[in-house]
Design a protein around this motif. Structure first.
Motif, short mmCIF file in Angstrom:
data_model
loop_
_atom_site.label_atom_id
_atom_site.label_comp_id
_atom_site.label_asym_id
_atom_site.label_seq_id
_atom_site.Cartn_x
_atom_site.Cartn_y
_atom_site.Cartn_z
N UNK A 135 1.08 -5.48 -5.77
CA UNK A 135 0.15 -5.32 -7.01
C UNK A 135 0.23 -4.05 -7.30
N UNK A 136 0.02 -2.97 -6.17
CA UNK A 136 0.04 -1.54 -6.19
C UNK A 136 1.24 -0.78 -6.16
N UNK A 137 2.51 -1.30 -6.13
CA UNK A 137 3.63 -0.50 -5.77
C UNK A 137 3.95 0.01 -7.07
N UNK A 138 4.26 1.29 -7.05
CA UNK A 138 4.39 2.16 -8.24
C UNK A 138 3.31 2.99 -8.90
N UNK A 139 2.26 2.83 -8.15
CA UNK A 139 0.89 3.37 -8.59
C UNK A 139 0.40 4.59 -7.79
N UNK A 140 1.26 5.26 -7.04
CA UNK A 140 0.96 6.12 -6.07
C UNK A 140 -0.18 5.58 -5.43
N UNK A 141 -0.16 4.68 -4.68
CA UNK A 141 -1.31 4.02 -3.75
C UNK A 141 -1.10 4.87 -2.52
N UNK A 142 -2.07 4.83 -1.71
CA UNK A 142 -2.35 5.63 -0.69
C UNK A 142 -1.18 5.14 0.60
N UNK A 143 -0.48 6.02 1.21
CA UNK A 143 0.56 5.93 1.90
C UNK A 143 1.74 5.22 1.48
N UNK A 144 1.98 5.23 0.07
CA UNK A 144 2.92 4.60 -0.66
C UNK A 144 4.30 5.51 -0.77
N UNK A 145 5.53 4.96 -0.62
CA UNK A 145 6.61 5.86 -0.78
C UNK A 145 7.71 4.94 -1.17
N UNK A 146 8.76 5.25 -2.13
CA UNK A 146 9.84 4.55 -2.30
C UNK A 146 10.76 4.72 -1.42
N UNK A 147 10.63 3.81 -0.48
CA UNK A 147 11.40 4.06 1.00
C UNK A 147 13.06 3.50 0.61
N UNK A 148 12.89 2.42 -0.13
CA UNK A 148 14.23 1.85 -0.58
C UNK A 148 15.03 2.92 -1.34
N UNK A 149 14.35 3.65 -2.38
CA UNK A 149 15.03 4.55 -3.05
C UNK A 149 15.50 5.70 -2.29
N UNK A 150 14.53 6.21 -1.54
CA UNK A 150 14.78 7.56 -0.80
C UNK A 150 16.09 7.28 0.08
N UNK A 151 15.97 6.06 0.71
CA UNK A 151 17.13 5.91 1.88
C UNK A 151 18.62 5.21 1.29
N UNK A 152 18.59 5.21 -0.33
CA UNK A 152 19.56 4.44 -0.77
C UNK A 152 21.09 4.82 -0.32
N UNK A 153 21.15 6.30 -0.22
CA UNK A 153 22.37 6.95 0.25
C UNK A 153 22.80 6.96 1.64
N UNK A 154 21.89 6.54 2.47
CA UNK A 154 22.32 6.48 3.98
C UNK A 154 21.92 5.11 4.56
N UNK A 155 22.01 4.02 3.92
CA UNK A 155 22.04 2.68 4.38
C UNK A 155 23.02 2.04 3.81
N UNK A 156 23.59 0.99 4.89
CA UNK A 156 24.62 0.24 4.32
C UNK A 156 23.92 -0.87 3.24
N UNK A 157 22.83 -1.44 3.37
CA UNK A 157 21.97 -2.18 2.56
C UNK A 157 20.56 -1.98 2.79
N UNK A 158 20.07 -2.49 1.53
CA UNK A 158 18.48 -2.33 1.83
C UNK A 158 17.88 -3.62 1.09
N UNK A 159 16.67 -3.97 1.44
CA UNK A 159 15.80 -5.23 0.82
C UNK A 159 14.49 -4.65 0.50
N UNK A 160 13.93 -4.87 -0.46
CA UNK A 160 12.41 -4.84 -0.97
C UNK A 160 12.05 -6.50 -1.05
N UNK A 161 11.53 -7.08 -0.02
CA UNK A 161 11.14 -8.42 0.10
C UNK A 161 9.94 -8.67 -1.23
N UNK A 162 10.26 -9.48 -1.91
CA UNK A 162 9.57 -9.92 -3.13
C UNK A 162 8.63 -11.39 -2.89
N UNK A 163 9.02 -12.22 -1.80
CA UNK A 163 8.68 -13.50 -1.76
C UNK A 163 8.96 -14.14 -0.18
N UNK A 164 7.99 -14.71 0.15
CA UNK A 164 8.17 -15.35 1.29
C UNK A 164 9.33 -16.35 1.50
#
Length: 622
Positions: A135-164
């Motif tokens: 609910x607070x992703x994208x609001x600059x919440x405490x200790x939030x960083x877009x780690x998926x975006x930051x690491x995009x050039x240096x991973x083989x693949x990445x996931x941002x889990x949205x549902x169990x």
């Protein structure tokens, strides 16, 4: 099951898209549990036995679930970068997927250098990062960083889990992607509210990703073309890279080399792909490779590159690289084919499978070497231009790093030891002078060249292979990048050894400033180094410092015989230079500083063969 058999079995199950631990998920099947518990159950299903990490608020639920696991050991690092390098070293040494668990924000961003290091060297990692609630992703919440975006050039693949609902499938896909094809790091970012949600656990027995289908079997026509070129070559040479190690293709490489009497040169990542004791193994090639290995590349008429990417540190000036050779390039990553060098025969496929197919074709054709003169000539070059001679010294009254590392190499059991390195001059001296008989026993940051990698990687390697003696070769600059992990080693009773080649400088940059920048030593001299012996004592380590050549043998014996972690501080001259060397932008045969035993063991600074003309200079290339 032998160690190699286990690695091959793990590799095959990864290729088949199956979790390694058969039946390990059945005990949880159909149970209602939290997302955090499902994460731990998924890791257990993949056969994960060790996690390296550092807790925090957004990962606290996962850590709480990990507290109840009886199958997974957690190693608490003292920095998230250290944890990632530990998982990397564990993966390189064992052949398993390394696993990292950290929290959001700075915890996640501290892993970036470690992820990039693994990416450049094709090391399988799964990095699990806690994330703020959905609910607070994208609001600059405490200790939030877009780690998926930051690491995009240096991973083989990445996931941002949205549902169990996607949790277990995500973990199954992550381990499959990380360990198959060209291995690499995969990131899973998990919002903390999902860790607390309830779900019914079901772990997939296998996985099928239509958009991801690595090619393992080489094209049959191209395999035949490669075999034909090998059969007709008079001066063939194999350039072996890290892909040989990743695919467990050492036996096939040796079979090809010995059947056709083909010398082999290795990249830094390819060290151990062929036994150093095999006469056909010429060892390191490139900027700090041997003069004879570089000459072999320059004079060969066929270059077979396997699992190698033609790094600039290997090729030198690309337009003059292997100028007389047709090139066969074998790589599982199609993006590498033609990226730097255009091959005559490109083969996309797994090194083990493709080399096996080429060997079968050569056997079917009854192929045999057609010219023994090439092998004899290359061996004569090796006799003339050794890396180092015991009776030679740049600084006679000081410790020569080449001697220290050669002696260490002789004292290590090649069947039960692993050497890791930091990055810099000491890394090249280790590459040149420490002999390895098996793959995964020399661990170094090649592509990214990460200072601070070797020491935590040694901790990971020692934890993954407790039966082996692990030694880290470090520089005084590199060691200070992650020296806090001495606490991790001490607390976990990790008995690794660290040899600091201590020149009180950032040695490699200092060397370049000396050779190419008129001795203008701009901020490369480390005058305020700590007392490493006292630092070791503060962490509960044993330690010793040596400054004279006659102390070397006794110090190495004391270090290797010690029960716990041990640091040996070896003082060498600040001016000590790594030779031989190909200057940046120069051709491979433009070599400075090679020893020439025919001239009484002196360093020479000359292009190509110097006073000895190429025996192939007047021969037409086939």
């Amino acid at each position: 099951m032998t160690n190699l058999d286990e690695k091959l079995a793990r590799r095959q199950r990864a290729i088949e898209g199956k979790p390694f631990g058969p039946g390990s998920a059945t005990e949880h099947e159909g149970k209602t549990m939290s997302g955090a518990q499902a994460i731990i159950a998924s890791l257990e299903a993949e056969g994960v036995d060790t996690i390296f990490g550092y807790p925090g608020g957004q990962a606290i639920k996962i850590y709480d679930a990990l507290y109840d696991s009886k199958k997974i050991r957690h190693v608490l690092a003292r920095h998230e970068q250290g944890a990632t390098h530990m998982a990397d070293g564990y993966a390189r040494a064992t052949g398993k997927v390394g696993v990292v668990l950290v929290t959001s924000g700075p915890g996640a961003t501290n892993t970036v250098t470690g992820i990039a290091t693994a990416f450049m060297d094709s090391v399988p990692l799964v990095v699990i990062t806690g994330q703020v609630t959905r609910g607070v992703i994208g609001t600059d919440a405490f200790q939030e960083s877009d780690i998926v975006g930051i690491t995009m050039p240096v991973v083989k693949h990445s996931f941002l889990l949205q549902s169990c609902d996607d949790l277990t499938r995500t973990f199954r896909e992550a381990f499959y992607i990380a360990s198959t094809g060209r291995p690499g790091p995969v990131l899973i970012d998990i919002p903390s509210d999902l860790s607390g949600s309830q779900m019914v656990f079901h772990y997939p027995d296998s996985i099928n990703i239509p958009s991801y289908k690595p090619t393992y079997k080489g094209n049959a026509k191209q395999v035949r073309q490669a075999a034909n070129l090998i059969e007709s070559a008079k001066r063939p040479l194999i350039y072996a890279g890290g892909g040989i190690v990743s695919s467990h293709a050492c036996a096939e490489l040796t079979q090809l080399a010995e059947h056709m009497r083909i010398p082999v040169v290795t990249s830094l990542m390819g060290k151990g792909a062929m036994r150093c004791s095999n006469p056909l193994n010429l060892g390191p090639v490139g900027m700090h490779g041997s003069k004879y290995a570089n000459m072999a590349v320059t004079e060969c008429d066929l270059l077979i590159a396997v699992g190698a990417r033609f790094s600039d540190r290997v090729t030198g000036k690309v337009s003059e690289f292997a100028p007389h050779a047709k090139i066969i390039h074998i790589d599982i990553d199609p993006a590498e084919i033609g990226k730097i060098i255009d091959p005559a025969v490109p083969i996309v496929g797994d090194a083990k499978v493709v080399l096996g197919a080429i060997c079968d074709r050569l056997a079917k054709d009854g192929a045999a070497p057609i010219d023994q003169e090439w092998e004899k000539t290359v061996f004569s070059w090796r006799d003339r231009w050794p890396f180092y001679a015991a009776d030679f010294a740049d600084y006679p009254d000081k410790i020569a790093p080449e001697i220290v590392l050669s002696k260490l190499s002789d004292k290590l059991d090649p069947e039960a030891s692993i050497v890791t390195t930091e990055v810099g001059q000491h890394q090249m001296w280790a590459h040149q002078n420490i002999h390895r008989e098996h793959a995964r026993t020399f661990i170094s940051s090649g592509g990214l060249g990460t200072m601070g990698f070797g020491f935590p990687a040694a901790i990971g390697a020692q934890i993954g292979c407790p039966q082996d003696q692990v030694v880290c070769i470090a520089g005084d600059g590199s060691f200070q990048m992650n020296s806090q992990e001495m606490a991790t080693a001490a607390i976990n009773r990790v008995p690794l050894k660290v040899v600091i080649i201590d020149n009180r400088a950032l040695g490699m940059v200092h060397q370049w400033q000396s050779l190419f920048y008129d001795h203008r030593f701009s901020f490369t001299e480390l005058d305020a180094n700590p007392d490493f012996v006292k630092l070791a004592d503060a962490y509960g380590w044993q330690a010793m410092r040596i400054e004279h050549p006659d102390q070397v043998d006794e110090a190495l014996d004391t270090m290797l015989a010690s029960d716990g972690p041990f640091l040996l501080d070896v003082i060498i001259p600040t001016e000590q230079t790594v030779y031989p060397m190909v200057a940046p932008g120069a051709a491979l045969d433009d070599i400075i500083g090679a020893l020439d035993v025919t001239l009484g063991g002196v360093r020479v600074s000359e292009k190509g063969f110097g006073s000895t003309p190429s025996p192939f200079a007047n021969k037409e290339d086939e």
